[in-house]
Design a protein around this motif. Structure first.
Motif, PDB file in Angstrom:
ATOM      1  N   LEU A  56       0.821  -1.211   0.000  1.00 15.32           N
ATOM      2  CA  LEU A  56       0.000   0.000   0.000  1.00 15.32           C
ATOM      3  C   LEU A  56       0.848   1.252   0.000  1.00 15.32           C
ATOM      4  O   LEU A  56       0.426   2.298  -0.487  1.00 15.32           O
ATOM      5  CB  LEU A  56      -0.935  -0.008   1.219  1.00 15.32           C
ATOM      6  CG  LEU A  56      -2.008  -1.100   1.230  1.00 15.32           C
ATOM      7  CD1 LEU A  56      -2.799  -1.038   2.523  1.00 15.32           C
ATOM      8  CD2 LEU A  56      -2.935  -0.936   0.040  1.00 15.32           C
ATOM      9  N   ASP A  57       2.041   1.201   0.555  1.00 16.26           N
ATOM     10  CA  ASP A  57       2.899   2.379   0.633  1.00 16.26           C
ATOM     11  C   ASP A  57       4.326   1.958   0.293  1.00 16.26           C
ATOM     12  O   ASP A  57       5.108   1.595   1.177  1.00 16.26           O
ATOM     13  CB  ASP A  57       2.831   3.001   2.028  1.00 16.26           C
ATOM     14  CG  ASP A  57       3.611   4.311   2.105  1.00 16.26           C
ATOM     15  OD1 ASP A  57       3.931   4.838   1.030  1.00 16.26           O
ATOM     16  OD2 ASP A  57       3.897   4.768   3.230  1.00 16.26           O
ATOM     17  N   SER A  58       4.658   1.961  -1.012  1.00 14.84           N
ATOM     18  CA  SER A  58       5.961   1.476  -1.453  1.00 14.84           C
ATOM     19  C   SER A  58       6.536   2.411  -2.507  1.00 14.84           C
ATOM     20  O   SER A  58       5.914   2.636  -3.549  1.00 14.84           O
ATOM     21  CB  SER A  58       5.838   0.061  -2.014  1.00 14.84           C
ATOM     22  OG  SER A  58       7.053  -0.357  -2.578  1.00 14.84           O
ATOM     23  N   GLN A  59       7.717   2.945  -2.240  1.00 18.25           N
ATOM     24  CA  GLN A  59       8.373   3.835  -3.194  1.00 18.25           C
ATOM     25  C   GLN A  59       8.787   3.073  -4.455  1.00 18.25           C
ATOM     26  O   GLN A  59       8.728   3.616  -5.558  1.00 18.25           O
ATOM     27  CB  GLN A  59       9.602   4.479  -2.538  1.00 18.25           C
ATOM     28  CG  GLN A  59       9.288   5.435  -1.398  1.00 18.25           C
ATOM     29  CD  GLN A  59       8.531   6.668  -1.875  1.00 18.25           C
ATOM     30  OE1 GLN A  59       8.717   7.111  -3.002  1.00 18.25           O
ATOM     31  NE2 GLN A  59       7.661   7.201  -1.034  1.00 18.25           N
ATOM     32  N   ILE A  64       8.217   2.074 -10.334  1.00 17.19           N
ATOM     33  CA  ILE A  64       7.973   1.142 -11.446  1.00 17.19           C
ATOM     34  C   ILE A  64       6.798   1.601 -12.287  1.00 17.19           C
ATOM     35  O   ILE A  64       6.879   1.657 -13.526  1.00 17.19           O
ATOM     36  CB  ILE A  64       7.731  -0.277 -10.890  1.00 17.19           C
ATOM     37  CG1 ILE A  64       9.034  -0.836 -10.311  1.00 17.19           C
ATOM     38  CG2 ILE A  64       7.181  -1.195 -11.981  1.00 17.19           C
ATOM     39  CD1 ILE A  64       8.847  -2.157  -9.596  1.00 17.19           C
ATOM     40  N   TRP A  65       5.663   1.965 -11.642  1.00 16.14           N
ATOM     41  CA  TRP A  65       4.499   2.313 -12.472  1.00 16.14           C
ATOM     42  C   TRP A  65       4.571   3.741 -13.013  1.00 16.14           C
ATOM     43  O   TRP A  65       3.647   4.199 -13.676  1.00 16.14           O
ATOM     44  CB  TRP A  65       3.190   2.030 -11.757  1.00 16.14           C
ATOM     45  CG  TRP A  65       2.784   2.897 -10.586  1.00 16.14           C
ATOM     46  CD1 TRP A  65       2.970   4.233 -10.428  1.00 16.14           C
ATOM     47  CD2 TRP A  65       2.083   2.453  -9.429  1.00 16.14           C
ATOM     48  NE1 TRP A  65       2.436   4.652  -9.259  1.00 16.14           N
ATOM     49  CE2 TRP A  65       1.875   3.578  -8.606  1.00 16.14           C
ATOM     50  CE3 TRP A  65       1.582   1.232  -9.001  1.00 16.14           C
ATOM     51  CZ2 TRP A  65       1.212   3.520  -7.383  1.00 16.14           C
ATOM     52  CZ3 TRP A  65       0.915   1.174  -7.799  1.00 16.14           C
ATOM     53  CH2 TRP A  65       0.750   2.302  -6.991  1.00 16.14           C
ATOM     54  N   THR A  66       5.653   4.439 -12.714  1.00 12.21           N
ATOM     55  CA  THR A  66       5.912   5.712 -13.390  1.00 12.21           C
ATOM     56  C   THR A  66       6.813   5.511 -14.604  1.00 12.21           C
ATOM     57  O   THR A  66       6.580   6.083 -15.675  1.00 12.21           O
ATOM     58  CB  THR A  66       6.561   6.715 -12.428  1.00 12.21           C
ATOM     59  OG1 THR A  66       5.686   6.944 -11.324  1.00 12.21           O
ATOM     60  CG2 THR A  66       6.837   8.035 -13.140  1.00 12.21           C
ATOM     61  N   ILE A  67       7.845   4.668 -14.453  1.00 12.97           N
ATOM     62  CA  ILE A  67       8.809   4.462 -15.537  1.00 12.97           C
ATOM     63  C   ILE A  67       8.267   3.500 -16.592  1.00 12.97           C
ATOM     64  O   ILE A  67       8.465   3.708 -17.797  1.00 12.97           O
ATOM     65  CB  ILE A  67      10.138   3.933 -14.962  1.00 12.97           C
ATOM     66  CG1 ILE A  67      10.773   5.004 -14.070  1.00 12.97           C
ATOM     67  CG2 ILE A  67      11.098   3.530 -16.079  1.00 12.97           C
ATOM     68  CD1 ILE A  67      12.051   4.574 -13.408  1.00 12.97           C
ATOM     69  N   LEU A  68       7.552   2.449 -16.161  1.00  8.72           N
ATOM     70  CA  LEU A  68       7.074   1.433 -17.106  1.00  8.72           C
ATOM     71  C   LEU A  68       6.162   1.998 -18.194  1.00  8.72           C
ATOM     72  O   LEU A  68       6.346   1.674 -19.387  1.00  8.72           O
ATOM     73  CB  LEU A  68       6.365   0.313 -16.335  1.00  8.72           C
ATOM     74  CG  LEU A  68       6.083  -0.967 -17.120  1.00  8.72           C
ATOM     75  CD1 LEU A  68       7.378  -1.563 -17.657  1.00  8.72           C
ATOM     76  CD2 LEU A  68       5.349  -1.978 -16.254  1.00  8.72           C
ATOM     77  N   PRO A  69       5.175   2.855 -17.875  1.00 10.66           N
ATOM     78  CA  PRO A  69       4.378   3.440 -18.971  1.00 10.66           C
ATOM     79  C   PRO A  69       5.205   4.260 -19.947  1.00 10.66           C
ATOM     80  O   PRO A  69       4.909   4.261 -21.157  1.00 10.66           O
ATOM     81  CB  PRO A  69       3.361   4.318 -18.223  1.00 10.66           C
ATOM     82  CG  PRO A  69       3.262   3.723 -16.873  1.00 10.66           C
ATOM     83  CD  PRO A  69       4.628   3.209 -16.556  1.00 10.66           C
ATOM     84  N   ALA A  70       6.225   4.949 -19.460  1.00  8.68           N
ATOM     85  CA  ALA A  70       7.082   5.720 -20.371  1.00  8.68           C
ATOM     86  C   ALA A  70       7.807   4.801 -21.344  1.00  8.68           C
ATOM     87  O   ALA A  70       7.915   5.089 -22.544  1.00  8.68           O
ATOM     88  CB  ALA A  70       8.078   6.545 -19.562  1.00  8.68           C
ATOM     89  N   ILE A  71       8.300   3.657 -20.838  1.00 10.24           N
ATOM     90  CA  ILE A  71       8.974   2.695 -21.713  1.00 10.24           C
ATOM     91  C   ILE A  71       8.004   2.128 -22.742  1.00 10.24           C
ATOM     92  O   ILE A  71       8.332   1.977 -23.927  1.00 10.24           O
ATOM     93  CB  ILE A  71       9.603   1.568 -20.866  1.00 10.24           C
ATOM     94  CG1 ILE A  71      10.698   2.141 -19.951  1.00 10.24           C
ATOM     95  CG2 ILE A  71      10.164   0.469 -21.752  1.00 10.24           C
ATOM     96  CD1 ILE A  71      11.272   1.135 -18.986  1.00 10.24           C
TER      97      ILE A  71
END
Length: 230
Positions: A56-59, A64-71
């Motif tokens: 629930l609270d993981s940096q 991951i879900w910020t960089i993965l969509p960019a890739i």
């Protein structure tokens, strides 16, 4: 030629359309994988009663879900840009044809020949011969040689039209007062159907496009016959 209940694209008749089909399959697979992952996460969240503080609270997950969509966007954008440049590339065309949109028919002018020009009207239903397609057949087809770079200059005389042949991967707007150009190579002989893809008026759906791709020898015979009849 599309058939009833067809879900996919028409068979490619040009190198550009083959590239478009490959890109479609590539993008569809990415969308399928994303949809599967999202569906799994939704089902897992709805069905389980367990919670975890580190999830629930993981940096790390946020990264991951910020960089993965960019890739993923890069994996889609790079092939898309490549095909976009391929579609705009026009190198030493062997033949140039000018397509002029009217309400509601097409006119064709073979600019490399001084006297080859004709109008292309849809064949009425009552005049169709056995085997011809309703609302798609024309009285004069646009005849082109196969395996040769063809440039099509597209314009309109009255309102907006759009010259489109799906099997060749071609779609170009016809704008009054403006001369747009597109290019393609018909990789095999055949008859390829298209329609005006712009809502141009009451008879918008009654101005089909028929491209007949033939070997060079047959095209030379056809052009000679047209010049003799002119």
């Amino acid at each position: 030629m599309a058939h009833p209940a067809q879900l996919g694209f028409q068979d490619a008749a040009s190198p550009v359309m083959e590239e478009l089909l490959h890109f479609h399959d590539h993008a569809l697979m990415i969308v399928f994988l994303i949809s599967t992952l999202v569906l799994y996460i939704i089902v897992a969240m709805v069905t389980t009663k367990l919670t975890n503080m580190y999830i629930l609270d993981s940096q790390e997950i946020e990264i991951i879900w910020t960089i993965l969509p960019a890739i993923i966007l890069i994996l889609i954008a790079l092939p898309s840009l490549r095909i976009l440049y391929l579609m705009d590339e026009i190198n030493n065309p062997h033949l140039t044809v000018k397509a002029i949109g009217h309400q509601w028919y097409w006119s064709y002018e073979y600019t490399d020949y001084q006297e080859i020009a004709f109008d292309s009207y849809m064949v009425p239903t009552q005049d169709l011969s056995p085997g011809q397609f309703r609302l798609l057949e024309v009285d004069h087809r646009m005849v082109l040689p196969t395996e040769a770079p063809i440039r099509v200059l597209v314009t309109a005389e009255d309102v907006l039209h759009s010259w489109a042949v799906p099997a060749l991967g071609v779609k170009m707007d016809a704008v009054p007062g403006r001369l747009n150009q597109t290019a393609f190579i018909a990789s095999r002989p055949g008859i390829f159907y298209g329609q005006c893809s712009e809502i141009c008026g009451a008879n918008h759906s009654f101005m089909p496009i028929v491209v007949e791709a033939v070997p060079l020898k047959h095209f030379q015979d056809w052009s000679t016959l047209m010049l003799e009849d002119a």
